[in-house]
Motif scaffolding. Sequence first.
Motif, PDB file in Angstrom:
ATOM      1  N   GLY A  44      -6.559  13.406   5.540  1.00 35.93           N
ATOM      2  CA  GLY A  44      -5.805  12.802   6.641  1.00 35.93           C
ATOM      3  C   GLY A  44      -6.557  11.763   7.446  1.00 35.93           C
ATOM      4  O   GLY A  44      -5.958  11.102   8.290  1.00 35.93           O
ATOM      5  N   THR A  45      -7.870  11.585   7.213  1.00 26.72           N
ATOM      6  CA  THR A  45      -8.645  10.628   8.004  1.00 26.72           C
ATOM      7  C   THR A  45      -8.306   9.201   7.586  1.00 26.72           C
ATOM      8  O   THR A  45      -8.149   8.898   6.411  1.00 26.72           O
ATOM      9  N   MET A  46      -8.192   8.320   8.584  1.00 26.77           N
ATOM     10  CA  MET A  46      -7.886   6.912   8.332  1.00 26.77           C
ATOM     11  C   MET A  46      -9.087   6.221   7.713  1.00 26.77           C
ATOM     12  O   MET A  46     -10.210   6.379   8.169  1.00 26.77           O
ATOM     13  N   LYS A  47      -8.852   5.418   6.667  1.00 29.93           N
ATOM     14  CA  LYS A  47      -9.921   4.736   5.947  1.00 29.93           C
ATOM     15  C   LYS A  47     -10.166   3.358   6.547  1.00 29.93           C
ATOM     16  O   LYS A  47      -9.243   2.678   6.978  1.00 29.93           O
ATOM     17  N   THR A  48     -11.449   2.939   6.568  1.00 26.98           N
ATOM     18  CA  THR A  48     -11.820   1.578   6.940  1.00 26.98           C
ATOM     19  C   THR A  48     -12.784   1.051   5.873  1.00 26.98           C
ATOM     20  O   THR A  48     -13.374   1.819   5.121  1.00 26.98           O
ATOM     21  N   GLY A  49     -12.955  -0.271   5.831  1.00 29.91           N
ATOM     22  CA  GLY A  49     -13.850  -0.876   4.855  1.00 29.91           C
ATOM     23  C   GLY A  49     -13.206  -0.977   3.487  1.00 29.91           C
ATOM     24  O   GLY A  49     -11.979  -1.009   3.351  1.00 29.91           O
ATOM     25  N   TRP A  50     -14.042  -1.015   2.446  1.00 30.35           N
ATOM     26  CA  TRP A  50     -13.548  -1.197   1.088  1.00 30.35           C
ATOM     27  C   TRP A  50     -12.905   0.070   0.545  1.00 30.35           C
ATOM     28  O   TRP A  50     -13.384   1.172   0.766  1.00 30.35           O
ATOM     29  N   LEU A  51     -11.812  -0.123  -0.175  1.00 25.06           N
ATOM     30  CA  LEU A  51     -11.091   0.980  -0.814  1.00 25.06           C
ATOM     31  C   LEU A  51     -10.699   0.549  -2.216  1.00 25.06           C
ATOM     32  O   LEU A  51     -10.131  -0.528  -2.404  1.00 25.06           O
ATOM     33  N   HIS A  52     -11.004   1.375  -3.210  1.00 24.95           N
ATOM     34  CA  HIS A  52     -10.555   1.114  -4.583  1.00 24.95           C
ATOM     35  C   HIS A  52      -9.424   2.064  -4.914  1.00 24.95           C
ATOM     36  O   HIS A  52      -9.612   3.271  -5.006  1.00 24.95           O
ATOM     37  N   ASP A  53      -8.244   1.494  -5.092  1.00 21.85           N
ATOM     38  CA  ASP A  53      -7.063   2.282  -5.432  1.00 21.85           C
ATOM     39  C   ASP A  53      -6.290   1.520  -6.501  1.00 21.85           C
ATOM     40  O   ASP A  53      -5.265   0.903  -6.228  1.00 21.85           O
ATOM     41  N   GLY A  54      -6.827   1.524  -7.720  1.00 20.33           N
ATOM     42  CA  GLY A  54      -6.264   0.710  -8.785  1.00 20.33           C
ATOM     43  C   GLY A  54      -6.767  -0.721  -8.720  1.00 20.33           C
ATOM     44  O   GLY A  54      -6.941  -1.382  -9.733  1.00 20.33           O
ATOM     45  N   ALA A  55      -6.981  -1.236  -7.515  1.00 22.18           N
ATOM     46  CA  ALA A  55      -7.565  -2.550  -7.242  1.00 22.18           C
ATOM     47  C   ALA A  55      -8.382  -2.388  -5.961  1.00 22.18           C
ATOM     48  O   ALA A  55      -8.346  -1.341  -5.312  1.00 22.18           O
ATOM     49  N   TRP A  56      -9.124  -3.436  -5.607  1.00 25.04           N
ATOM     50  CA  TRP A  56      -9.918  -3.373  -4.378  1.00 25.04           C
ATOM     51  C   TRP A  56      -9.102  -3.878  -3.193  1.00 25.04           C
ATOM     52  O   TRP A  56      -8.420  -4.897  -3.279  1.00 25.04           O
ATOM     53  N   ASN A  96      -5.319 -11.064  -1.388  1.00 24.04           N
ATOM     54  CA  ASN A  96      -3.973 -11.580  -1.644  1.00 24.04           C
ATOM     55  C   ASN A  96      -2.962 -11.028  -0.632  1.00 24.04           C
ATOM     56  O   ASN A  96      -3.272 -10.140   0.158  1.00 24.04           O
ATOM     57  N   SER A  97      -1.745 -11.562  -0.709  1.00 22.89           N
ATOM     58  CA  SER A  97      -0.703 -11.139   0.243  1.00 22.89           C
ATOM     59  C   SER A  97      -0.361  -9.658   0.104  1.00 22.89           C
ATOM     60  O   SER A  97       0.148  -9.047   1.047  1.00 22.89           O
ATOM     61  N   ASN A  98      -0.639  -9.058  -1.075  1.00 22.23           N
ATOM     62  CA  ASN A  98      -0.399  -7.619  -1.255  1.00 22.23           C
ATOM     63  C   ASN A  98      -1.651  -6.797  -0.956  1.00 22.23           C
ATOM     64  O   ASN A  98      -1.685  -5.589  -1.199  1.00 22.23           O
ATOM     65  N   GLY A  99      -2.702  -7.472  -0.457  1.00 19.63           N
ATOM     66  CA  GLY A  99      -3.918  -6.780  -0.049  1.00 19.63           C
ATOM     67  C   GLY A  99      -4.985  -6.667  -1.116  1.00 19.63           C
ATOM     68  O   GLY A  99      -6.109  -6.282  -0.812  1.00 19.63           O
ATOM     69  N   THR A 100      -4.668  -6.989  -2.377  1.00 19.92           N
ATOM     70  CA  THR A 100      -5.656  -6.865  -3.443  1.00 19.92           C
ATOM     71  C   THR A 100      -6.683  -7.997  -3.360  1.00 19.92           C
ATOM     72  O   THR A 100      -6.360  -9.113  -2.972  1.00 19.92           O
ATOM     73  N   MET A 101      -7.912  -7.688  -3.754  1.00 24.46           N
ATOM     74  CA  MET A 101      -8.997  -8.667  -3.703  1.00 24.46           C
ATOM     75  C   MET A 101      -8.807  -9.724  -4.790  1.00 24.46           C
ATOM     76  O   MET A 101      -8.527  -9.415  -5.939  1.00 24.46           O
ATOM     77  N   LYS A 102      -8.998 -10.990  -4.411  1.00 32.08           N
ATOM     78  CA  LYS A 102      -8.841 -12.114  -5.322  1.00 32.08           C
ATOM     79  C   LYS A 102     -10.150 -12.411  -6.047  1.00 32.08           C
ATOM     80  O   LYS A 102     -11.229 -12.300  -5.468  1.00 32.08           O
ATOM     81  N   THR A 103     -10.050 -12.791  -7.330  1.00 31.17           N
ATOM     82  CA  THR A 103     -11.198 -13.291  -8.085  1.00 31.17           C
ATOM     83  C   THR A 103     -10.760 -14.562  -8.796  1.00 31.17           C
ATOM     84  O   THR A 103      -9.562 -14.805  -8.990  1.00 31.17           O
ATOM     85  N   GLY A 104     -11.751 -15.388  -9.203  1.00 35.45           N
ATOM     86  CA  GLY A 104     -11.439 -16.629  -9.918  1.00 35.45           C
ATOM     87  C   GLY A 104     -11.072 -17.756  -8.972  1.00 35.45           C
ATOM     88  O   GLY A 104     -11.431 -17.765  -7.792  1.00 35.45           O
ATOM     89  N   TRP A 105     -10.336 -18.730  -9.501  1.00 35.29           N
ATOM     90  CA  TRP A 105      -9.964 -19.908  -8.716  1.00 35.29           C
ATOM     91  C   TRP A 105      -8.927 -19.569  -7.646  1.00 35.29           C
ATOM     92  O   TRP A 105      -8.012 -18.790  -7.887  1.00 35.29           O
ATOM     93  N   LEU A 106      -9.100 -20.174  -6.500  1.00 36.84           N
ATOM     94  CA  LEU A 106      -8.171 -19.993  -5.384  1.00 36.84           C
ATOM     95  C   LEU A 106      -7.919 -21.336  -4.715  1.00 36.84           C
ATOM     96  O   LEU A 106      -8.866 -22.042  -4.360  1.00 36.84           O
TER      97      LEU A 106
END
Length: 305
Positions: A147-159, A183-193
């Motif tokens: 039940g504790t709220m998470k902060t920082g990096w989280l890996h849940d299928g993606a970062w 990204n707009s869905n919260g996942t970490m982007k890699t490659g060209w942006l």
Amino acid sequence: MRKLVVTICFALILSFAYHSQASAAIAGDKDCKDFSSKQALMEFWYGNGYSATYDPHDLDRDNDGYPCEVTAGEYSNYTASKSTGSSTDAFTGWKSSNGKWYYYTSGNVYKGWLENGGNWYYLDGNGVMKTGWQFVGGGWYYFTPSGTMKTGWLHDGAWYYLKNSGAMAIGWVNDGNAWYYMNSNGTMKTGWLKDGYTWYYLEGSGVMKAGWANISGTWYFFHQSGAMKTGWILDGGNWYYLNNSGAMKTGWLKDGASWYYLNNSGAMMTGWIKDGGKDYFLRDSGSWDENATLEPDDARYEQLW
């Protein structure tokens, strides 16, 4: 004949007893309005062991297993206080009921954000402690199985990156002196942006690239801000040229009315060079005048030897 008479009399006695009991039950029948509070109603329901399948007073009109207008959360909180054997009149703390956790303050079920033991929790409208991804107040949050709220990096299928407030980050994030893009869905982007009109490159770790980068066999140069450079740049005392795609140029380059020569490392050359069996003299600026000619006795030939 005597047996028949006895049997008939016994049947009449049972019938009279049944109708008397039914009349008594109807006379003592309970209705929702007969209870002064939900607490009293739940005590009556719980104390008599009533349920959706055993409801002699028909208090559970919608057959959901809870009497009158009592909600599942209210009844779970009530049974939780009974299962612990303590009174909710003054109880404060965590209690579990039917696999769900609730938090009480002075006997009342707590709802909403809760800070407890240095951690943040979220309890919904029924007081149930939430876990996993939850959309709260216009933002996404993640709560661990405890039940504790998470902060920082989280890996849940993606970062993902969760800010100090717990809210899921979108866009640029600075962490550990490095920049990342979510990204707009919260996942970490890699490659060209492409952000606005500017191109950036994010490594496999998500870190924004700065300086020289060899990407798929082609060299690019990125400003400290991460922006991809084009045109002429001065780096390490040498001039380089990056075309409109950002790719480093080698060989001959015509820029405006002048020609330049960039070696295999991309550095602009000056002075004498040989290319294709021919000799060329490049000014200090790196430019070569294609209309200029050199005679074999020109003193500048001496620089070649």
